[in-house]
Design a protein around this motif. Structure first.
Motif, PDB file in Angstrom:
ATOM      1  N   THR A 111       7.724  -6.394  51.063  1.00 22.95           N
ATOM      2  CA  THR A 111       7.529  -5.309  49.888  1.00 22.95           C
ATOM      3  C   THR A 111       6.292  -4.677  49.823  1.00 22.95           C
ATOM      4  OG1 THR A 111       6.948  -7.104  48.303  1.00 22.95           O
ATOM      5  CG2 THR A 111       9.295  -7.031  48.698  1.00 22.95           C
ATOM      6  N   LEU A 113       4.332  -5.152  47.230  1.00 27.61           N
ATOM      7  CA  LEU A 113       3.364  -6.133  46.896  1.00 27.61           C
ATOM      8  C   LEU A 113       2.802  -7.216  47.830  1.00 27.61           C
ATOM      9  CD1 LEU A 113       1.891  -7.625  44.546  1.00 27.61           C
ATOM     10  CD2 LEU A 113       3.907  -8.769  43.842  1.00 27.61           C
ATOM     11  N   GLN A 114       3.715  -7.515  48.538  1.00 25.98           N
ATOM     12  CA  GLN A 114       3.368  -8.401  49.831  1.00 25.98           C
ATOM     13  C   GLN A 114       2.639  -7.766  50.757  1.00 25.98           C
ATOM     14  OE1 GLN A 114       7.427  -9.174  50.919  1.00 25.98           O
ATOM     15  NE2 GLN A 114       7.290 -11.353  50.605  1.00 25.98           N
ATOM     16  N   GLU A 117      -0.731  -7.644  49.316  1.00 25.79           N
ATOM     17  CA  GLU A 117      -1.611  -9.098  49.358  1.00 25.79           C
ATOM     18  C   GLU A 117      -2.041  -9.234  50.624  1.00 25.79           C
ATOM     19  OE1 GLU A 117       0.892 -11.002  45.565  1.00 25.79           O
ATOM     20  OE2 GLU A 117       1.620 -11.451  47.720  1.00 25.79           O
ATOM     21  N   ASP A 151       3.863   2.613  46.235  1.00 25.31           N
ATOM     22  CA  ASP A 151       3.996   1.601  45.543  1.00 25.31           C
ATOM     23  C   ASP A 151       2.800   0.700  46.318  1.00 25.31           C
ATOM     24  OD1 ASP A 151       5.870   2.281  43.779  1.00 25.31           O
ATOM     25  OD2 ASP A 151       7.693   1.233  44.958  1.00 25.31           O
ATOM     26  N   GLU A 155       0.020  -0.990  44.295  1.00 25.71           N
ATOM     27  CA  GLU A 155      -0.286  -2.294  44.253  1.00 25.71           C
ATOM     28  C   GLU A 155      -1.781  -2.799  44.784  1.00 25.71           C
ATOM     29  OE1 GLU A 155       1.527  -4.474  42.852  1.00 25.71           O
ATOM     30  OE2 GLU A 155       3.567  -3.669  42.974  1.00 25.71           O
ATOM     31  N   CYS A 156      -2.024  -2.254  45.844  1.00 25.38           N
ATOM     32  CA  CYS A 156      -3.526  -2.720  46.493  1.00 25.38           C
ATOM     33  C   CYS A 156      -4.765  -2.254  45.588  1.00 25.38           C
ATOM     34  CB  CYS A 156      -3.841  -1.694  47.618  1.00 25.38           C
ATOM     35  SG  CYS A 156      -5.222  -1.847  48.425  1.00 25.38           S
TER      36      CYS A 156
END
Length: 211
Positions: A111, A113-114, A117, A151, A155-156
């Protein structure tokens, strides 16, 4: 140029005078690739293509998440594999490339987000340690890819340890060689389809970033 794991040197030889860089979805050149690259002054671009790191022979070293079959990668593992490639492969390395086409298989791929991360934990630290320029995860001017990439950037940007400003180059995967398509979709001006769609998704505050 991408060189897959089953590619023969004889095939690469056809591009000796026309290719300046290559990647193989891994963090080090495999087999004959290093000698061929040195002999023809071809740069190698290591890639963190999926959610694992590779040994020098291309096998899996570790995975980013818990696994029954492999140890969990550490930030130092990521730094070490890139440091080893820079120091010992004998080829020119100036860039580090991110994840490969994570928008194609929702549910199986990372995703946004993953990916952000993992970028902060593995990709970015390895690039910074070796003073390499960062190449983004792959994107193309299609809705699913633009949505995922937008996205990912958001997120980053929201994370303390993930710095979108360190991404110097966008990686484009487009399986169409028409000049008109590349000019319209990925041209350098702000009217290109990719930049226009990213701006629409990300909002006006991202305008300067996308220049």
């Amino acid at each position: 140029m991408v060189i897959g794991g089953q590619a023969l040197q004889a095939s690469a030889e056809h591009f000796n005078d026309s290719v300046s860089w290559f990647y193989n979805y891994k963090q080090a050149p495999l087999g004959w690739q290093a000698t061929w690259a040195r002999d023809n002054n071809v740069e190698f671009v290591p890639m963190f293509s999926k959610d694992w790191l590779n040994n020098p022979d291309g096998t899996i070293l570790c995975k980013y998440e818990d696994s029954n079959n492999y140890p969990t990668c550490t930030t130092q593992d990521a730094i070490d594999v890139i440091s080893d490639a820079v120091s010992n492969s004998g080829v020119t390395i100036k860039y580090l490339m991110g994840f490969n086409e994570m928008y194609n298989n929702p549910g199986d791929d990372m995703t946004p987000l993953q990916a952000a991360e993992y970028w902060a934990k593995y990709v970015q630290p390895a690039a910074v340690d070796q003073n390499l320029r960062l190449v983004s995860p792959t994107v193309q001017a299609k809705t699913n890819a633009v949505n995922w990439f937008s996205d990912f950037l958001r997120e980053c940007d929201a994370m303390v340890d993930c710095d979108v400003d360190l991404i110097d180059v966008f990686s484009i995967h487009q399986y169409d060689c028409r000049e008109s398509l590349w000019r319209d979709w990925y041209g350098g001006d702000q009217s290109s389809q990719l930049i226009s769609e990213l701006k629409a998704n990300l909002g006006g505050s991202w305008g300067n970033y996308l220049k």
